[in-house]
Motif scaffolding. Sequence first.
Motif, PDB file in Angstrom:
ATOM      1  N   TYR A  74       4.774  45.923 -31.122  1.00 33.05           N
ATOM      2  CA  TYR A  74       3.787  47.011 -31.165  1.00 33.05           C
ATOM      3  C   TYR A  74       3.232  47.215 -29.764  1.00 33.05           C
ATOM      4  O   TYR A  74       3.132  46.265 -28.991  1.00 33.05           O
ATOM      5  CB  TYR A  74       2.640  46.647 -32.112  1.00 33.05           C
ATOM      6  N   LYS A  75       2.882  48.459 -29.446  1.00 27.25           N
ATOM      7  CA  LYS A  75       2.242  48.734 -28.159  1.00 27.25           C
ATOM      8  C   LYS A  75       0.771  49.045 -28.418  1.00 27.25           C
ATOM      9  O   LYS A  75       0.460  49.939 -29.198  1.00 27.25           O
ATOM     10  CB  LYS A  75       2.933  49.907 -27.466  1.00 27.25           C
ATOM     11  N   ILE A  76      -0.100  48.285 -27.778  1.00 23.70           N
ATOM     12  CA  ILE A  76      -1.536  48.431 -28.030  1.00 23.70           C
ATOM     13  C   ILE A  76      -2.226  48.929 -26.764  1.00 23.70           C
ATOM     14  O   ILE A  76      -2.061  48.352 -25.689  1.00 23.70           O
ATOM     15  CB  ILE A  76      -2.134  47.070 -28.469  1.00 23.70           C
ATOM     16  N   ARG A  77      -2.999  50.031 -26.910  1.00 29.43           N
ATOM     17  CA  ARG A  77      -3.762  50.555 -25.768  1.00 29.43           C
ATOM     18  C   ARG A  77      -5.199  50.069 -25.917  1.00 29.43           C
ATOM     19  O   ARG A  77      -5.825  50.251 -26.968  1.00 29.43           O
ATOM     20  CB  ARG A  77      -3.704  52.086 -25.745  1.00 29.43           C
ATOM     21  N   LEU A  78      -5.685  49.409 -24.879  1.00 28.38           N
ATOM     22  CA  LEU A  78      -7.020  48.808 -24.932  1.00 28.38           C
ATOM     23  C   LEU A  78      -8.065  49.750 -24.346  1.00 28.38           C
ATOM     24  O   LEU A  78      -7.735  50.702 -23.643  1.00 28.38           O
ATOM     25  CB  LEU A  78      -7.024  47.475 -24.168  1.00 28.38           C
TER      26      LEU A  78
ATOM     27  N   GLU B  95      11.212  32.362 -26.593  1.00 24.64           N
ATOM     28  CA  GLU B  95      10.192  31.723 -25.763  1.00 24.64           C
ATOM     29  C   GLU B  95       9.422  30.748 -26.653  1.00 24.64           C
ATOM     30  O   GLU B  95       9.404  30.906 -27.880  1.00 24.64           O
ATOM     31  CB  GLU B  95       9.247  32.760 -25.154  1.00 24.64           C
ATOM     32  N   MET B  96       8.759  29.761 -26.045  1.00 28.96           N
ATOM     33  CA  MET B  96       8.077  28.746 -26.854  1.00 28.96           C
ATOM     34  C   MET B  96       6.796  29.290 -27.458  1.00 28.96           C
ATOM     35  O   MET B  96       6.136  30.128 -26.862  1.00 28.96           O
ATOM     36  CB  MET B  96       7.725  27.561 -25.965  1.00 28.96           C
ATOM     37  N   GLU B  97       6.456  28.822 -28.654  1.00 29.86           N
ATOM     38  CA  GLU B  97       5.136  29.164 -29.206  1.00 29.86           C
ATOM     39  C   GLU B  97       4.651  28.019 -30.086  1.00 29.86           C
ATOM     40  O   GLU B  97       5.443  27.195 -30.550  1.00 29.86           O
ATOM     41  CB  GLU B  97       5.192  30.485 -29.987  1.00 29.86           C
ATOM     42  N   THR B  98       3.327  27.979 -30.319  1.00 31.04           N
ATOM     43  CA  THR B  98       2.786  26.953 -31.211  1.00 31.04           C
ATOM     44  C   THR B  98       2.020  27.642 -32.323  1.00 31.04           C
ATOM     45  O   THR B  98       1.506  28.740 -32.133  1.00 31.04           O
ATOM     46  CB  THR B  98       1.816  26.015 -30.469  1.00 31.04           C
ATOM     47  N   SER B  99       1.972  26.986 -33.460  1.00 35.77           N
ATOM     48  CA  SER B  99       1.260  27.539 -34.604  1.00 35.77           C
ATOM     49  C   SER B  99       0.467  26.412 -35.235  1.00 35.77           C
ATOM     50  O   SER B  99       0.969  25.295 -35.354  1.00 35.77           O
ATOM     51  CB  SER B  99       2.274  28.111 -35.588  1.00 35.77           C
ATOM     52  N   ALA B 100      -0.783  26.706 -35.651  1.00 36.48           N
ATOM     53  CA  ALA B 100      -1.619  25.673 -36.257  1.00 36.48           C
ATOM     54  C   ALA B 100      -0.982  25.135 -37.536  1.00 36.48           C
ATOM     55  O   ALA B 100      -1.060  23.960 -37.841  1.00 36.48           O
ATOM     56  CB  ALA B 100      -2.989  26.253 -36.556  1.00 36.48           C
ATOM     57  N   ALA B 101      -0.317  26.026 -38.280  1.00 36.92           N
ATOM     58  CA  ALA B 101       0.250  25.598 -39.566  1.00 36.92           C
ATOM     59  C   ALA B 101       1.605  24.913 -39.406  1.00 36.92           C
ATOM     60  O   ALA B 101       1.942  24.009 -40.150  1.00 36.92           O
ATOM     61  CB  ALA B 101       0.391  26.808 -40.484  1.00 36.92           C
ATOM     62  N   LEU B 102       2.411  25.384 -38.423  1.00 38.87           N
ATOM     63  CA  LEU B 102       3.807  24.945 -38.378  1.00 38.87           C
ATOM     64  C   LEU B 102       4.157  24.092 -37.163  1.00 38.87           C
ATOM     65  O   LEU B 102       5.285  23.634 -37.038  1.00 38.87           O
ATOM     66  CB  LEU B 102       4.728  26.173 -38.415  1.00 38.87           C
TER      67      LEU B 102
ATOM     68  N   ASP C  98      -1.554  37.005 -32.306  1.00 41.39           N
ATOM     69  CA  ASP C  98      -2.137  37.164 -30.964  1.00 41.39           C
ATOM     70  C   ASP C  98      -2.888  38.484 -30.784  1.00 41.39           C
ATOM     71  O   ASP C  98      -3.224  38.859 -29.674  1.00 41.39           O
ATOM     72  CB  ASP C  98      -1.038  37.114 -29.883  1.00 41.39           C
ATOM     73  N   MET C  99      -3.121  39.207 -31.869  1.00 43.00           N
ATOM     74  CA  MET C  99      -3.721  40.542 -31.728  1.00 43.00           C
ATOM     75  C   MET C  99      -5.140  40.439 -31.168  1.00 43.00           C
ATOM     76  O   MET C  99      -5.937  39.610 -31.609  1.00 43.00           O
ATOM     77  CB  MET C  99      -3.756  41.213 -33.098  1.00 43.00           C
ATOM     78  N   PRO C 100      -5.450  41.300 -30.162  1.00 46.34           N
ATOM     79  CA  PRO C 100      -6.803  41.244 -29.598  1.00 46.34           C
ATOM     80  C   PRO C 100      -7.858  41.728 -30.606  1.00 46.34           C
ATOM     81  O   PRO C 100      -7.532  42.271 -31.660  1.00 46.34           O
ATOM     82  CB  PRO C 100      -6.729  42.185 -28.383  1.00 46.34           C
TER      83      PRO C 100
ATOM     84  N   SER D 151      -0.161  35.808 -41.104  1.00 47.19           N
ATOM     85  CA  SER D 151      -0.851  37.056 -40.739  1.00 47.19           C
ATOM     86  C   SER D 151       0.176  38.114 -40.354  1.00 47.19           C
ATOM     87  O   SER D 151       1.245  37.801 -39.829  1.00 47.19           O
ATOM     88  CB  SER D 151      -1.836  36.817 -39.599  1.00 47.19           C
ATOM     89  N   MET D 152      -0.127  39.383 -40.651  1.00 48.93           N
ATOM     90  CA  MET D 152       0.827  40.462 -40.364  1.00 48.93           C
ATOM     91  C   MET D 152       0.100  41.771 -40.107  1.00 48.93           C
ATOM     92  O   MET D 152      -1.054  41.948 -40.514  1.00 48.93           O
ATOM     93  CB  MET D 152       1.806  40.622 -41.536  1.00 48.93           C
ATOM     94  N   LEU D 153       0.791  42.661 -39.393  1.00 47.68           N
ATOM     95  CA  LEU D 153       0.243  44.007 -39.183  1.00 47.68           C
ATOM     96  C   LEU D 153       0.777  44.899 -40.289  1.00 47.68           C
ATOM     97  O   LEU D 153       1.983  44.958 -40.515  1.00 47.68           O
ATOM     98  CB  LEU D 153       0.703  44.553 -37.823  1.00 47.68           C
TER      99      LEU D 153
END
Length: 601
Positions: free
Chosen positions: A377-381, A332-339, A394-396, A501-503
Amino acid sequence: MTTAPQDNIRNFAIIAHIDHGKSTLADRLIQLCGGLTEREMKAQVLDSMDIERERGITIKAQTVRLTYKAQDGRDYVLNLIDTPGHVDFAYEVSRSLAACEGSLLVVDASQGVEAQTLANVYQALDNDHEIVPVLNKVDLPAAEPERIKQQIEDVIGIDASDAIEISAKTGVGVPAVLEAIVTRLPPPKGDREAPLKALLVDSWYDTYLGVVVLVRIVDGVLKKGMRIRMLGAEASHEVETVGVFTPKLVSWPELGPGELGFFTGSIKEVADTAVGDTITEERRRTAAPLPGFRPAQPVVFCGIFPVDAADFEDLRTAIGKLRLNDAAFTYEMETSAALGFGFRCGFLGLLHLEIVQERLSREFNLELIATAPSVIYKIRLTKGDEIELHNPADMPDPVKIVEIAEPWLRATILTPDEYLGAILKLCQDRRGIQVDLSYVGNRAMVQYDLPLNEVVFDFYDRLKSVSKGYASFDYHLTEYRVGDLVKMQILVNGEPVDALSMLVYRGAAERRGRAMCEKLKELIPPHMFQIPVQAAIGGNVIARETIRALRKDVLAKCYGGDVTRKRKLLDKQKAGKKKMRQFGKVDIPQEAFIAALKMED
């Protein structure tokens, strides 16, 4: 060119660990049955891609129809499927096995049973296969056929007393394999009069024919001019050509029950032909669809960006074309400030990722950058809903997160005894939990639960280096477990670099952050002002390195006189550098991104 009587058909796959000689055995069988003339024969004739031939691995499962005159005087039709051995392409193996009734289990007579051998045998047994053990490479001085037969019985639990001893390279013993296929493997079952019911085994795109669909007929007959319906895709097509591979494409009048072949029907997109779908007649439909397969789930994700932003459209076209032949690859498409602009792509594993990248740069002449591989990763909010995170950028906000769960896998490692200590330490360092340890002769079989996040970088390379290449490794995903994970950002001159950035696991964050900062300090060239490189978790800086500024010697022309003259010039320089640092932009070269992402330990 008539269809063979059903009792004279044998469908079988060749399964084995990597490099145990599947493709070479397939070559010998094709040669003995006269599938190709001596002039057309070449080594690993079924590995058609350049990458397959260079690396000596099979990536796509390939199929061939051979005719064989047995000792009982009958003519048999043998449908052979050569399968990949690498764990990343295990889904290719699973669907090949579903199209067969039997398997040739090839085991290297010097190496013995390895991790992938086990995984593939269990898949074959799940499909109720009759298994014929074949010991290959008996011509090697290190071959120990008797010991390996015993090992097959001990580890796998199938009778290996009548295992066939061959050398696929020299052709010794291969005729006995053909006899065993005919006498020991069962013929396919199926009703010719019933409505058409066929399993879609594979599909790929051909520039002249459109989508070529490989099918295994279960009941009924498939002929040219029929109108067929794909039950899963809810689409109907008219069959234009029907044929088989010998391994060349040959048109055929019809395919009956138990036969493997292909058809084309002006299908534009490979995405319309889902692997595992059931194909039936438009007017006379089958009562129940076949069980099919689970679709291949991508487990590793990474961003792919063009080095030159102007190549973005070329990259889009190239990825679209690759997707036509590889349904397991998602994007899928994505954009990055650096790349800049690029795509977020999903793969079945690191080898799959490497091969897709290599094909993009090779077949389409593109220069690419790939970001660090990450997993889902699965994140529960706090609101109670659950989201999937593919890209760490994109991590909240951590305040909104209750827990983060990561995928875990069950790994099976087979290794000679002397490397066991180093392998256990490697697994412990990667947060592994030992499940089982047993011995087969002088080889240890270890089972570990490991987080996929730790395996995805370079676990396989490290395993090979600590075991001098003797350990073999196989895994399958098991579950999601909640972990103490945090998002680590890299700041260059106070600005976060989203591509880095990484988890990470909280316990290993400081070590990873420090290593990353040290690496970037070497890779980013000095500017006219001082640049801090920091690793941070939220507002907490956990590691820092400083890239020293290039200095112009402003005192060169100032000689003699009062010290205040020198001070004045130095203060002026200092103020200029401070201003520069506020407005100056740090250029991070592309090589720095690539090298920083490759860093590990």
